[in-house]
Design an enzyme around this catalytic site. Structure first.
Site, PDB file in Angstrom:
ATOM      1  N   THR A 147      -1.156  -2.212   5.467  1.00  0.00           N
ATOM      2  CA  THR A 147      -1.417  -1.393   6.663  1.00  0.00           C
ATOM      3  C   THR A 147      -0.752  -0.021   6.571  1.00  0.00           C
ATOM      4  O   THR A 147      -1.127   0.897   7.281  1.00  0.00           O
ATOM      5  CB  THR A 147      -0.893  -2.102   7.915  1.00  0.00           C
ATOM      6  OG1 THR A 147       0.514  -2.319   7.764  1.00  0.00           O
ATOM      7  CG2 THR A 147      -1.614  -3.410   8.149  1.00  0.00           C
ATOM      8  N   SER A 161       0.806  -1.240   0.000  1.00  0.00           N
ATOM      9  CA  SER A 161       0.000   0.000   0.000  1.00  0.00           C
ATOM     10  C   SER A 161       0.828   1.274   0.000  1.00  0.00           C
ATOM     11  O   SER A 161       0.314   2.348  -0.313  1.00  0.00           O
ATOM     12  CB  SER A 161      -0.968   0.006   1.184  1.00  0.00           C
ATOM     13  OG  SER A 161      -0.280   0.245   2.400  1.00  0.00           O
ATOM     14  N   LYS A 190      -1.864   4.293  11.894  1.00  0.00           N
ATOM     15  CA  LYS A 190      -0.880   3.294  12.311  1.00  0.00           C
ATOM     16  C   LYS A 190       0.117   3.990  13.220  1.00  0.00           C
ATOM     17  O   LYS A 190       0.854   4.857  12.809  1.00  0.00           O
ATOM     18  CB  LYS A 190      -0.183   2.721  11.085  1.00  0.00           C
ATOM     19  CG  LYS A 190       0.713   1.524  11.358  1.00  0.00           C
ATOM     20  CD  LYS A 190       1.246   1.007  10.022  1.00  0.00           C
ATOM     21  CE  LYS A 190       2.045  -0.241  10.151  1.00  0.00           C
ATOM     22  NZ  LYS A 190       2.510  -0.739   8.820  1.00  0.00           N
TER      23      LYS A 190
END
Ligand code: DAS
Length: 361
Positions: free
Chosen positions: A124, A91, A197
């Site tokens: 993530t 990602s 995160k």
């Protein structure tokens, strides 16, 4: 007292032999299983390592969506699930085009009567950006749940299977409707707006500064709060009316800062620069003149904070924002401020209107 220790386990054992055992009886609320579509984009949840000991060294974006679904056969107890492979990438490599392509597919599926909920498996690293983007532009109250994992499925104590199971449990849950785009990680349910995160090496990696919305345990959702900001059906932004996102960049604030990065971004055509400032979005005095000049040339300056566990930039506190015609990102971290500005500036706006948008979303 001794006898009690012997009787209770015995009673418990007998109870287990009774039909239904100790299982709490749940009267089924809806016999039809929900239809949930899983859109796979890659990331660690689709990752594979060389050995079970490799929890941090592995290749992301390897396992296809059908294998992810086959790896959690219990999904069929929750919902009728089918998968689509939208991308197969890590990602950190998402571009604005990836966001738009994914958003358009989510928007199409959300309109379909035979789709009750959508799960997106995702790396993530930028889950928080994608989830916030979808929260801004998808006009549906159906559950849309973004999920990833911190360990590849090949590792001991991999977290992806349960995270995926939980995400489908949220996506099929009627109580998840109308709560905006959600992120399900580590048994918690977060709003895509607030979550980010915070730790990059633990399964408990994702936090929302103002708290999770709820929990999911053994396929059931438990809710404790509602999102407070505008999203999805209450948003003025619509994926169907966005062709390209505005070019918005982030420049990091730190000691010994110079204006080189800001000028380079402006030169490259940025419509706004998010300043990831120290503390309360502070700007080094030696950089202020350049930002004033860039504002004078029509580029927006948005003050955010580099403070990772929850920045909160107040207007006119560290800088005279009214005088400079700058915008503050409120409690949005720099990467989320970029997403909001990239969506908001798909049409020309003055700083007053842009600031309204940062207060409301
Ligand atoms: N590279 C990371 C990503 O794809 C792996 C992960 O944590 O999912 O976001």
């Amino acid at each position: 007292m001794k006898i009690l220790h012997r009787i209770v386990p015995g009673l418990a054992a007998i109870a287990l032999l009774l039909p239904g055992g100790l299982q709490a009886r749940e009267t089924p609320t809806d016999t039809r299983l929900a239809n949930v579509v899983i859109l796979a984009t890659g990331g660690t949840i689709a990752g594979a390592g060389a050995s079970a000991a490799n929890s941090a060294t592995y290749q992301a974006a390897k396992v296809p969506v059908d294998k992810l679904i086959a790896g959690v056969p219990e999904l069929k107890d929750l919902a009728n699930v089918r998968g689509e492979q939208v991308f197969q990438i890590a990602s950190e490599s998402f571009t604005n085009d990836h966001l738009l392509q994914l958003g358009k597919r989510v928007g199409e599926l959300a309109k379909q009567g035979d789709v009750d909920g959508i799960v997106i498996t995702h790396g993530t690293d930028t889950i928080e950006e994608t989830a916030y983007f979808l929260n801004l532009v998808i006009h549906s109250d159906k559950p849309i749940v973004v999920v990833g994992s911190m360990r590849p499925g090949t590792a001991m104590s991999a977290d992806g299977m349960l995270n995926l199971y939980n995400a489908v449990a949220v996506a099929r849950s009627p109580e998840a409707r109308g709560k905006g785009v959600l992120v399900a990680m580590n048994d918690e349910i977060h709003t895509g707006r607030d979550v980010s995160k915070m730790i990059n090496i633990r399964t408990e990696a994702f936090k929302s500064p103002w708290g999770a919305l709820g929990m999911v345990v053994e396929g059931k959702t438990y809710w404790f709060r509602q999102p407070a900001k505008r999203h999805t059906t209450a948003s003025e932004f619509d994926i169907d009316r966005i062709g390209t996102l505005a070019p918005v960049e982030i420049a990091y604030g730190y000691g010994n800062l110079s204006d080189v990065a800001y000028r380079a971004f402006a030169q490259a055509g940025a419509k706004a620069i998010v300043h990831a400032g120290t503390g309360n979005g502070s700007v080094a005095s030696q950089v202020v003149p350049a930002l004033q000049e860039l504002r004078g040339r029509g580029l927006h300056i948005i003050r955010s904070s580099r403070v990772t566990t929850g920045g909160f930039v107040i207007r006119n506190a560290e800088q005279p924002d009214d005088k400079y015609d700058w915008v503050v990102a409120h409690d949005l971290n720099p990467q989320k401020a970029r997403i909001l500005a990239a969506v908001a500036l798909t049409q020309p706006r003055d700083a007053k209107d842009l600031q309204r948008i940062f207060w409301e979303y």
